[in-house]
Design an enzyme around this catalytic site. Structure first.
Site, mmCIF file in Angstrom:
data_model
loop_
_atom_site.group_PDB
_atom_site.id
_atom_site.type_symbol
_atom_site.label_atom_id
_atom_site.label_comp_id
_atom_site.label_asym_id
_atom_site.label_seq_id
_atom_site.Cartn_x
_atom_site.Cartn_y
_atom_site.Cartn_z
ATOM 1 N N SER A 253 0.842 -1.199 0.000
ATOM 2 C CA SER A 253 0.000 0.000 0.000
ATOM 3 C C SER A 253 0.884 1.258 0.000
ATOM 4 C CB SER A 253 -0.960 -0.044 1.190
ATOM 5 O OG SER A 253 -1.913 0.990 1.115
ATOM 6 N N ASP A 356 -9.928 -2.321 -6.253
ATOM 7 C CA ASP A 356 -9.114 -1.253 -5.661
ATOM 8 C C ASP A 356 -9.198 -0.028 -6.567
ATOM 9 O OD1 ASP A 356 -7.278 0.385 -4.468
ATOM 10 O OD2 ASP A 356 -5.554 -0.937 -4.773
ATOM 11 N N HIS A 386 -8.280 -3.962 -1.766
ATOM 12 C CA HIS A 386 -7.007 -3.381 -1.353
ATOM 13 C C HIS A 386 -6.500 -4.083 -0.086
ATOM 14 C CE1 HIS A 386 -4.074 -0.081 -1.507
ATOM 15 N NE2 HIS A 386 -4.113 -0.105 -0.191
#
Length: 424
Positions: A253, A356, A386
């Site tokens: 991330s 995502d 995600h």
């Protein structure tokens, strides 16, 4: 579509995250009004569930230890060492003489008390034949720059899985969090760890030279010089087992943004960071953004786990308040004047999730890398959200395991020693 349990988890996750971000925003405004920025910073929040370090090889065959590497900040590391680093002989002993039957631990008492964890013998630290040299993965956790930690229970489980599956030393970086430490603190911490890794390798080489001249007059003189340069700070696990010439960056991330920045700085530094060599990087669902919306940013703006409004709020807590823009180099990898040229970037694997909202920008970055002949494949997972392979609730799903397996297959192409390549 994601399962019902994932959808329900996403609802509660977003509610809690929004509350945390708004609280941090009020905190940041109060600090700004008081003109009292925190330089030391924090790397873990009190509500974070953490896993304690265990310097002995447990049932999963991985030992861990925590290190604080910067006296001027809260920057810290957690090392993950697999038991395969102990080179075994047929007599049931490691090549440095350590018994390897049962649990491979070498507890060694220290001057301050019983250490009880794994400690390579001095001979293993001085002689490369005394132990296996493993590649090093620098791992940067996720959390939208404001949460998460390198010692969280989820990150500890993920790094243990990576260390064991890829047969590597994982160095999980505990970078400073926002808003206490805004940009470029987290990015600077990543570069600092890369330089620290190079310093450790050089100090280990000095220790080898010192060992080979032990007992001679020149050796005594060298000992005093090296001591003055800080030889006492040599990290024994890295000195005995790390091969920094096979270094991989792995970011999760927002950690992927940090990893990509560190890769760029490594390219710019060139031979200045030797013997460290970044041979590849893995960007897991990067936290990329920009002012001109992509198709996925329009279609999936209210997606699962991290939606667009939450991410923008996180960026406001991380980026400088003056002249705020999502085209900031920290957010947009294709922003102009970023340098160096993309053709010099290391091979880059991008992991994307179908649901995502940030996936299109990550895929576009990979496409730009491929245009200049960089090996930059994309693995997009159907029905995934995600952080589907790193969130605590999703870590043990078949899809999370499959993702790590796929990453291992690709990374091993770049960390295998010539003559010992894997077949695919």
């Amino acid at each position: 579509m994601p399962s019902v349990s994932v959808k329900l988890y996403s609802v509660f996750f977003k509610l809690l995250l929004r509350h945390k971000l708004q609280s941090l925003l009020h905190q940041a405004q109060a600090q700004a009004a008081a003109e009292d920025p925190t330089q030391f910073g924090i790397t873990c929040r009190p509500d974070e569930s953490t896993a304690p370090a265990n310097p002995t090889f447990g049932p999963d065959g991985v030992a861990t230890k925590d290190i604080h590497v910067d006296p001027l900040s809260s920057l810290s590391l957690r090392l993950f060492l697999p038991d395969t680093s102990l080179a075994r002989r047929s007599n049931g002993h490691a090549s440095d003489g350590t018994p390897t039957s049962g649990t491979p631990t070498t507890g060694t008492p220290t001057a301050g008390g019983a250490y009880g964890g794994y400690l390579p013998s001095p001979r293993a630290r001085r002689r490369s034949a005394g132990s296996r040299k493993l590649p090093v993965i620098l791992q940067f956790h996720g959390g939208a720059f404001v949460a998460g930690s390198n010692t969280s229970a989820a990150n500890d489980f993920f790094c243990r899985r990576i260390s064991k599956l890829l047969d590597v030393i994982v160095v999980a970086v505990g970078y400073r969090l926002a808003p206490e430490s805004r940009y470029p603190a987290a990015f600077d911490d990543g570069v600092k760890v890369l330089n620290w890794l190079g310093k450790q390798a050089n100090l280990a080489e000095c220790s080898k030279s010192l060992g080979s001249t032990k007992g001679s007059g020149s050796g005594d003189a060298m000992r005093s010089q090296i001591d003055a340069l800080g030889a006492s700070t040599v990290e024994p696990w890295l000195a005995a087992h790390a091969d920094p010439s096979r270094c991989v960056l792995l970011g999760v991330s927002c950690g992927a943004n940090i990893a990509n920045f560190v890769a760029r700085k490594a390219v710019e530094a060139g031979k200045l960071i030797e013997p460290v060599k970044v041979v590849a990087q893995v960007l897991m669902y990067p936290f990329f953004a920009g002012t001109v919306p992509t198709h996925s940013e329009l279609k999936l703006a209210n997606s699962y786990i991290y939606d667009k409004s939450l991410c923008i709020l996180a960026w406001k807590l991380f980026l400088p308040e003056e002249n705020f823009t999502l085209d900031h180099p920290a957010a947009n990898p294709l922003a102009p004047n970023r340098g160096p040229p993309l053709r010099y970037m290391p091979p880059t694997l991008t992991v994307a999730a179908e649901h995502d909202w940030m996936k299109d920008r990550a895929i576009a970055y990979s496409e730009e890398l491929r245009k200049v002949n960089v090996d930059a494949p994309v693995l997009e997972y159907k029905d995934a959200v995600h952080e589907f392979a790193t969130l605590d609730m999703l870590l043990r799903t078949p899809q999370a395991q499959a993702c790590v397996d796929d990453i291992a297959i690709w990374v091993k192409k770049y960390i295998s020693i010539r003559g010992h390549e894997f077949s695919y």
